[in-house]
Design a protein around this motif. Structure first.
Motif, PDB file in Angstrom:
ATOM      1  N   PRO A   1      16.777  47.492  52.916  1.00  0.00           N
ATOM      2  CA  PRO A   1      18.092  48.116  52.709  1.00  0.00           C
ATOM      3  C   PRO A   1      18.170  48.988  51.464  1.00  0.00           C
ATOM      4  O   PRO A   1      19.113  49.766  51.308  1.00  0.00           O
ATOM      5  CB  PRO A   1      19.044  46.915  52.602  1.00  0.00           C
ATOM      6  CG  PRO A   1      18.173  45.775  52.159  1.00  0.00           C
ATOM      7  CD  PRO A   1      16.835  46.024  52.803  1.00  0.00           C
ATOM      8  N   ARG A   2      17.167  48.903  50.590  1.00  0.00           N
ATOM      9  CA  ARG A   2      17.201  49.691  49.349  1.00  0.00           C
ATOM     10  C   ARG A   2      16.666  51.105  49.534  1.00  0.00           C
ATOM     11  O   ARG A   2      16.815  51.947  48.643  1.00  0.00           O
ATOM     12  CB  ARG A   2      16.377  48.984  48.270  1.00  0.00           C
ATOM     13  CG  ARG A   2      16.901  47.605  47.896  1.00  0.00           C
ATOM     14  CD  ARG A   2      15.899  46.860  47.044  1.00  0.00           C
ATOM     15  NE  ARG A   2      14.663  46.603  47.785  1.00  0.00           N
ATOM     16  CZ  ARG A   2      13.603  45.990  47.273  1.00  0.00           C
ATOM     17  NH1 ARG A   2      13.625  45.580  46.018  1.00  0.00           N
ATOM     18  NH2 ARG A   2      12.512  45.799  48.009  1.00  0.00           N
ATOM     19  N   ILE A   3      16.059  51.386  50.676  1.00  0.00           N
ATOM     20  CA  ILE A   3      15.482  52.710  50.925  1.00  0.00           C
ATOM     21  C   ILE A   3      16.582  53.763  50.990  1.00  0.00           C
ATOM     22  O   ILE A   3      17.647  53.540  51.577  1.00  0.00           O
ATOM     23  CB  ILE A   3      14.676  52.696  52.239  1.00  0.00           C
ATOM     24  CG1 ILE A   3      13.425  51.833  52.089  1.00  0.00           C
ATOM     25  CG2 ILE A   3      14.303  54.109  52.689  1.00  0.00           C
ATOM     26  CD1 ILE A   3      12.669  51.638  53.388  1.00  0.00           C
ATOM     27  N   ASN A   4      16.317  54.907  50.389  1.00  0.00           N
ATOM     28  CA  ASN A   4      17.216  56.054  50.527  1.00  0.00           C
ATOM     29  C   ASN A   4      16.822  56.854  51.763  1.00  0.00           C
ATOM     30  O   ASN A   4      15.640  57.148  51.977  1.00  0.00           O
ATOM     31  CB  ASN A   4      17.144  56.970  49.314  1.00  0.00           C
ATOM     32  CG  ASN A   4      17.972  56.457  48.153  1.00  0.00           C
ATOM     33  OD1 ASN A   4      18.923  55.708  48.340  1.00  0.00           O
ATOM     34  ND2 ASN A   4      17.610  56.866  46.951  1.00  0.00           N
ATOM     35  N   LEU A   5      17.818  57.217  52.552  1.00  0.00           N
ATOM     36  CA  LEU A   5      17.620  58.094  53.700  1.00  0.00           C
ATOM     37  C   LEU A   5      18.155  59.479  53.372  1.00  0.00           C
ATOM     38  O   LEU A   5      19.077  59.631  52.565  1.00  0.00           O
ATOM     39  CB  LEU A   5      18.345  57.543  54.933  1.00  0.00           C
ATOM     40  CG  LEU A   5      17.932  56.137  55.392  1.00  0.00           C
ATOM     41  CD1 LEU A   5      18.764  55.712  56.594  1.00  0.00           C
ATOM     42  CD2 LEU A   5      16.442  56.092  55.726  1.00  0.00           C
TER      43      LEU A   5
END
Length: 310
Positions: free
Chosen positions: A89-93
Motif C-alpha cells: 500500500p505504500r507504493i506510489n502510482l
C-alpha cells in the motif's frame, strides 16, 4: 478469429485485437459469458461490427456513470482472481491524464494550470484554492471506468533525468499509442500521483488493483495480455506489461513497461505531479513492437507456449 489471423491481408491493428482476445487467459468464464451476452445474437460480420459490439459491452459493464450503484466488471467478485491483494500500500502510482481535455472542460489555459500546480507545490494557499475548484469540477465529470496506471518507481529515472522530450518517452514506455499528435498539434498531459493505499480505500476498502484483461477497457492494439505464469518458474506478477513504443531496431534493445488497473479515486490538489507536452508522433511500427514484446513476456512468465509459442 484464427482464420482472420491466417489472412495476410489483415492489417496490424486488427491482427493485434484478434491476438489479444485469443491469447488472453485471464478473463474468467463468467466474464466471457457476460461479454458474449452483451455482444448480442448473430455472427460478427466484420471488424467494425466487432468494435461496435465491444463498445456496447464497455458502456454497459465498464465505463459506468458515477451515479451507478454497481461497480465496473473489473472490480466485481467474478473477477476476484485478477485482483492484486498482496500489493504494497505504500507504493506510489502515476497516471497520465489528458490536460487538453481538462483545460477545455474547465475553461482554463494549460499555461495557467501549469503555473498553479507549481505554486501549489511551493505551498501557495491561493493555488490550493484554485486547484481544489479544478478537481471538484473534474471529479464531477469523471465516470467509474477502471484507471490504467504505472508505478512511480518504474518511471523515476526518466522523471529525475527530465530530458526535454520526457513526455514523449513516457508515452512510449507506457504504450500510450493513442497519444500520437499530428505535426504542429502537441498534446498536453498531466501526471497524477497517489498511493496504493488511497486506491485501496476506495470501494469501501476493497479497492484492490487488478491485472488488465481484454474485457476491462475499449479495444486497443497497444494492449497486450499478460499470461498466467508457470508456477514452477515465475511468481504471479503484481503488474501487467505495456508494449513499449520506443523506436528500436533489435529485440535485445526492447524493454517492457508496467501497468495495472485500479478503481476510480477522487482527485485532490496534492495528486497533481507534473505537466508535459507530447510533441512527437509514435514512430515504432506496431507489428514490430508486438513481435519484440512477446518473447520478453514469455521469458518473464516462464511460458514459452504463450502466444502460440511464436
Amino acid at each position: 478469429m484464427n482464420s482472420r489471423l491466417a489472412d495476410a491481408s489483415v492489417d496490424a491493428e486488427e491482427r493485434s485485437h484478434i491476438e489479444n482476445f485469443i491469447w488472453d487467459e485471464r478473463p474468467p468464464q463468467s466474464g466471457l459469458d457476460l461479454y458474449a451476452q452483451r455482444l448480442g445474437n448473430g455472427p460478427v460480420t466484420d471488424f467494425d461490427d466487432w468494435q461496435n459490439r465491444h463498445r456496447n459491452f464497455t458502456a454497459e459493464e465498464i465505463n459506468l456513470d458515477a451515479e451507478e450503484t454497481k461497480q465496473p466488471w473489473t472490480f466485481r467478485a467474478d473477477n476476484a482472481i485478477n485482483r492484486l491483494r498482496q500489493i504494497d500500500p505504500r507504493i506510489n502510482l502515476v497516471r497520465v491524464e489528458d490536460a487538453d481535455w481538462l483545460c477545455e472542460s474547465t475553461g482554463i489555459a494549460p499555461e495557467t494550470l501549469r503555473e498553479q500546480i507549481a505554486k501549489f507545490q511551493q505551498g501557495d494557499a491561493n493555488a490550493n484554492t484554485f486547484l481544489t475548484g479544478i478537481v471538484k469540477s473534474w471529479n464531477a465529470e469523471r465516470d467509474q471506468r477502471p484507471l490504467f496506471a504505472t508505478t512511480e518507481l518504474e518511471i523515476t529515472d526518466l522523471i529525475n533525468d527530465n530530458p526535454s522530450d520526457w513526455a514523449d518517452r513516457l508515452r512510449d514506455q507506457l504504450g500510450l499509442g493513442h497519444y500520437s499528435p499530428s505535426p504542429g498539434r502537441p498534446i498536453e498531459i498531466i501526471l497524477m500521483r497517489y498511493t496504493v493505499q488511497e486506491v485501496l480505500d476506495s470501494l469501501d476498502g476493497d479497492g484492490y488493483p487488478a491485472m488488465p484483461t481484454v474485457l476491462d477497457s475499449g479495444m486497443s492494439p497497444y494492449f497486450f495480455p499478460c499470461p498466467i505464469p508457470d508456477p514452477q518458474q515465475a511468481a504471479n506478477p503484481y503488474y501487467g506489461h505495456t508494449v513499449n513504443l520506443a523506436l528500436v531496431e533489435k529485440q535485445d534493445d526492447y524493454t517492457m513497461g508496467v501497468e495495472l488497473l485500479h478503481p476510480r479515486i477522487a482527485y485532490k490538489p496534492e495528486h497533481f505531479f507534473k505537466m508535459g507536452v507530447i510533441a512527437r508522433p509514435v514512430e515504432m511500427p506496431l507489428a514490430r513492437a508486438r513481435t519484440f514484446h512477446l518473447p520478453w513476456l514469455q521469458l518473464d512468465s516462464g511460458r514459452d507456449d504463450f502466444g502460440g509459442g511464436r
